[in-house]
Design a protein around this motif. Structure first.
Motif, short mmCIF file in Angstrom:
data_model
loop_
_atom_site.label_atom_id
_atom_site.label_comp_id
_atom_site.label_asym_id
_atom_site.label_seq_id
_atom_site.Cartn_x
_atom_site.Cartn_y
_atom_site.Cartn_z
N VAL A 226 1.74 -0.24 -2.08
CA VAL A 226 2.67 0.51 -1.24
C VAL A 226 2.92 1.89 -1.85
O VAL A 226 3.14 2.87 -1.13
CB VAL A 226 4.00 -0.25 -1.07
N HIS A 227 2.88 1.97 -3.17
CA HIS A 227 3.13 3.23 -3.89
C HIS A 227 2.04 3.41 -4.94
O HIS A 227 1.77 2.50 -5.74
CB HIS A 227 4.50 3.20 -4.57
N LEU A 228 1.39 4.59 -4.93
CA LEU A 228 0.37 4.92 -5.92
C LEU A 228 0.62 6.32 -6.44
O LEU A 228 0.67 7.28 -5.67
CB LEU A 228 -1.03 4.83 -5.30
N GLU A 229 0.79 6.44 -7.77
CA GLU A 229 1.03 7.73 -8.41
C GLU A 229 0.11 7.86 -9.61
O GLU A 229 0.11 7.01 -10.51
CB GLU A 229 2.50 7.85 -8.84
N LEU A 230 -0.67 8.93 -9.64
CA LEU A 230 -1.63 9.18 -10.70
C LEU A 230 -1.41 10.58 -11.24
O LEU A 230 -1.33 11.54 -10.48
CB LEU A 230 -3.06 9.04 -10.19
N ASN A 231 -1.34 10.70 -12.56
CA ASN A 231 -1.10 12.00 -13.20
C ASN A 231 -2.15 12.23 -14.28
O ASN A 231 -2.22 11.49 -15.26
CB ASN A 231 0.31 12.03 -13.81
N ARG B 218 1.96 -4.01 -5.93
CA ARG B 218 2.43 -3.17 -4.83
C ARG B 218 2.75 -1.74 -5.27
O ARG B 218 2.92 -0.86 -4.43
CB ARG B 218 3.67 -3.80 -4.17
N SER B 219 2.86 -1.50 -6.56
CA SER B 219 3.16 -0.15 -7.04
C SER B 219 2.44 0.09 -8.36
O SER B 219 2.54 -0.74 -9.27
CB SER B 219 4.67 0.03 -7.23
N ILE B 220 1.72 1.21 -8.45
CA ILE B 220 1.03 1.60 -9.68
C ILE B 220 1.39 3.05 -9.99
O ILE B 220 1.31 3.92 -9.11
CB ILE B 220 -0.49 1.45 -9.55
N ASN B 221 1.78 3.29 -11.24
CA ASN B 221 2.12 4.63 -11.70
C ASN B 221 1.46 4.82 -13.06
O ASN B 221 1.88 4.22 -14.05
CB ASN B 221 3.64 4.79 -11.81
N LEU B 222 0.42 5.65 -13.11
CA LEU B 222 -0.30 5.91 -14.35
C LEU B 222 -0.12 7.36 -14.75
O LEU B 222 -0.43 8.27 -13.97
CB LEU B 222 -1.80 5.59 -14.18
N SER C 84 -5.47 4.86 5.26
CA SER C 84 -4.07 4.54 4.91
C SER C 84 -3.19 4.82 6.12
O SER C 84 -2.48 5.84 6.16
CB SER C 84 -3.62 5.37 3.70
N PRO C 85 -3.18 3.94 7.10
CA PRO C 85 -2.49 4.23 8.36
C PRO C 85 -0.98 4.32 8.25
O PRO C 85 -0.34 4.94 9.11
CB PRO C 85 -2.91 3.06 9.26
N LEU C 86 -0.36 3.71 7.23
CA LEU C 86 1.09 3.72 7.09
C LEU C 86 1.60 4.78 6.13
O LEU C 86 2.80 4.84 5.85
CB LEU C 86 1.59 2.34 6.63
N LEU C 87 0.72 5.65 5.63
CA LEU C 87 1.12 6.66 4.66
C LEU C 87 2.16 7.60 5.25
O LEU C 87 1.94 8.21 6.30
CB LEU C 87 -0.11 7.45 4.22
N ASN C 88 3.33 7.72 4.58
CA ASN C 88 4.38 8.63 5.06
C ASN C 88 4.73 9.72 4.05
O ASN C 88 5.41 10.68 4.41
CB ASN C 88 5.63 7.84 5.44
N THR C 89 4.30 9.58 2.77
CA THR C 89 4.60 10.59 1.75
C THR C 89 3.32 10.92 0.99
O THR C 89 2.68 10.02 0.44
CB THR C 89 5.68 10.09 0.77
N LEU D 91 -0.22 1.18 2.26
CA LEU D 91 0.19 2.27 1.38
C LEU D 91 1.11 3.24 2.10
O LEU D 91 0.80 3.70 3.20
CB LEU D 91 -1.04 3.02 0.87
N GLU D 92 2.28 3.54 1.48
CA GLU D 92 3.25 4.44 2.07
C GLU D 92 3.41 5.73 1.29
O GLU D 92 3.74 6.77 1.87
CB GLU D 92 4.62 3.74 2.19
#
Length: 479
Positions: A196-201, A170-174, A243-248, A218-219
């Motif tokens: 729900v959370h995806l962060e890529l750097n 539900r959450s990936i941060n790379l 991503s219909p639920l994306l809020n951020t 995905l939010e």
């Protein structure tokens, strides 16, 4: 343990590990005497009754019963409570509980879900091996996965993403240590449909796989220094559209391997918070953001070209706006920048500006925003001290242009980086005279000052205040 397993448990423990495990055992052992929000009162709690096992027989008379081992005390707790305890441990500590006893050897593998976090920037082979071993032994769901990889561990990320795509992550941060390192994500990142959370750097985005169904839950999507292939704007558009639920949404320093014109269209019916930070003119367009509440916009060269008035109008519905307009603007090409706006920011309550008062276009932009935000309550300005050459403008001539509604609802003003320039003093005087409900104004000096603090404060004392309750707080210390 059966032979042939790839994952081998540690046979020895360091003093630090033993001490940490002792603390855990003592805390669990104290549950019988200390109240716990998820347990009945201590008097009615019976671990043997909760687990369905019969209580142990009383010790024979005259024989002293030795206390049971700590591992047995833990095992006597209800399984849901044990799961809750293990789930709150770092994955390293959860695995180390295998050393308690034979019954605990595979206890952590029975957890409903675990979280893997390796963001300590130590990457490399040892940490990669640890992730490999956990994924090989644990068959359940991975709730979140965070990893700070480098050129040594990047080769393993593709296999991890394939495994995570089947684990309900539900959450990936790379986080990538080397932005110049040619690392392309595996397309299985787009198969993690429960994200729900995806962060890529610092990652290079792969093409969308055939049959991409989107991110239905995905939010949060945060992309920092992400590299897009040619026509990357269409790839991003497909992700946002699926991503219909994306809020951020955070798009910071995106890079596109295409020198041709691009049209990045940002939309989303549920998007509430948007951040765009870019030093390239990618043709950003804002459409269909009915629920947007907070926006952060920081453009470099793009501020000095293009239809910036039309772009900023796409944020007319926000209640909080963070805007950087502190870049030097060519006076001939953009002397008209934001003198007027085709919209009014009726919902805007908080405005945070990074700007300067050294050039007329930047001053016009500030006044234009204030005159089009009738319900503004909080104003924060950070003055950049990089544009001291060619100081030409002041704010005196804007006094006649401001209506009675100018800053009519402004209550709090914070200005940092002040250099006591004439244009800055005129702006402070104007706000003090027009803000009829102002409560507090905070002033903080910057690195350079055009006059002494004593002279500036004496001048401030002569300014008329539109609000009888306005208080001015000054910090004379240089930041």
């Amino acid at each position: 343990m059966a032979e042939g397993r790839k994952f081998k448990l540690p046979t020895t423990m360091t003093d630090e590990e033993i001490e940490r495990l002792g603390i855990l055992v003592s805390e669990v052992d104290g549950l019988n005497s200390a109240p716990h929000p998820s347990l009945p009162p201590p008097r009615s709690f019976n671990p043997w009754a909760a687990s369905g096992a019969p209580p142990p027989p009383p010790p024979p008379a005259g024989r002293r019963r030795l206390p049971p081992p700590a591992a047995d005390l833990l095992a006597s707790l209800p399984p849901p409570l044990l799961d809750a305890i293990l789930a709150r441990l770092d994955i390293r500590d959860a695995v180390r509980t295998s050393a308690l006893s034979r019954d605990w050897r595979r206890r952590w593998e029975a957890l409903p879900s675990i979280s893997l976090s390796f963001l300590d920037k130590r990457g490399g082979t040892p940490t990669s091996v640890a992730v490999d071993r956990v994924l090989a032994r644990y068959p359940g769901h991975i709730s979140s996965f965070s990893f700070h990889f480098d050129k040594y561990s990047a080769a393993r990320v593709a296999d991890w993403l394939v495994a995570l795509s089947t684990r309900g992550v539900r959450s990936i941060n790379l986080q990538c240590s080397y932005y110049h390192y040619s690392f392309t994500l595996h397309s299985s990142i787009f198969l993690c449909s429960q994200l729900v959370h995806l962060e890529l750097n610092g990652c290079r985005m792969p093409p969308l796989p055939a049959g991409f169904t989107g991110f239905p839950v995905l939010e949060e999507l945060k992309l920092y220094a992400a590299q897009f292939p040619e026509n990357g704007e269409s790839l991003l558009g497909e992700i946002l559209g699926a991503s219909p639920l994306l809020n951020t949404l955070n798009l910071s320093y995106l890079y596109v391997r295409d020198d041709g014109p691009a049209d990045w269209t940002i939309g989303g019916c549920n998007l509430r918070k948007l951040t765009i930070i870019s030093d390239k003119s990618y043709g950003w367009r804002i459409t269909d953001l009915p629920r947007l509440d907070e926006a952060t916009i920081d453009f470099g060269k793009y501020v000095s070209s293009g239809d910036f008035e039309g772009f900023i109008s796409g944020f007319a519905q926000v209640s909080k706006l963070i805007l950087h307009t502190c870049y030097p603007l060519p006076p001939l090409a953009n002397g008209h920048l934001m003198e007027t706006l085709p919209c009014t920011f009726y919902n805007l309550k908080s405005l945070i500006l990074w700007t300067h008062f050294c050039e007329r276009p930047a001053i016009l932009a500030t006044f234009c925003l204030l005159m089009n935000a009738p319900n503004l309550e909080v104003l924060e300005i950070t003055i950049e001290r990089t544009f001291l050459d060619g100081i030409e403008a002041n704010a005196e001539n804007h006094n006649t242009q401001c209506t009675d509604a100018f800053c009519a609802n402004l209550q709090v003003v914070k200005i940092k980086g002040i250099g006591w320039l004439p244009s800055e003093m005129c702006f402070i005087e104007l706000v003090l005279s027009k803000a009829i409900v102002l409560r507090t104004m905070y002033l903080r000096l910057g690195y350079e000052s055009s006059k002494s603090n004593e002279d500036a404060l004496c001048e401030l004392m002569t300014y008329r205040r539109g609000s009888p309750h306005a208080q001015v707080f000054f910090n004379g210390e240089i930041e």
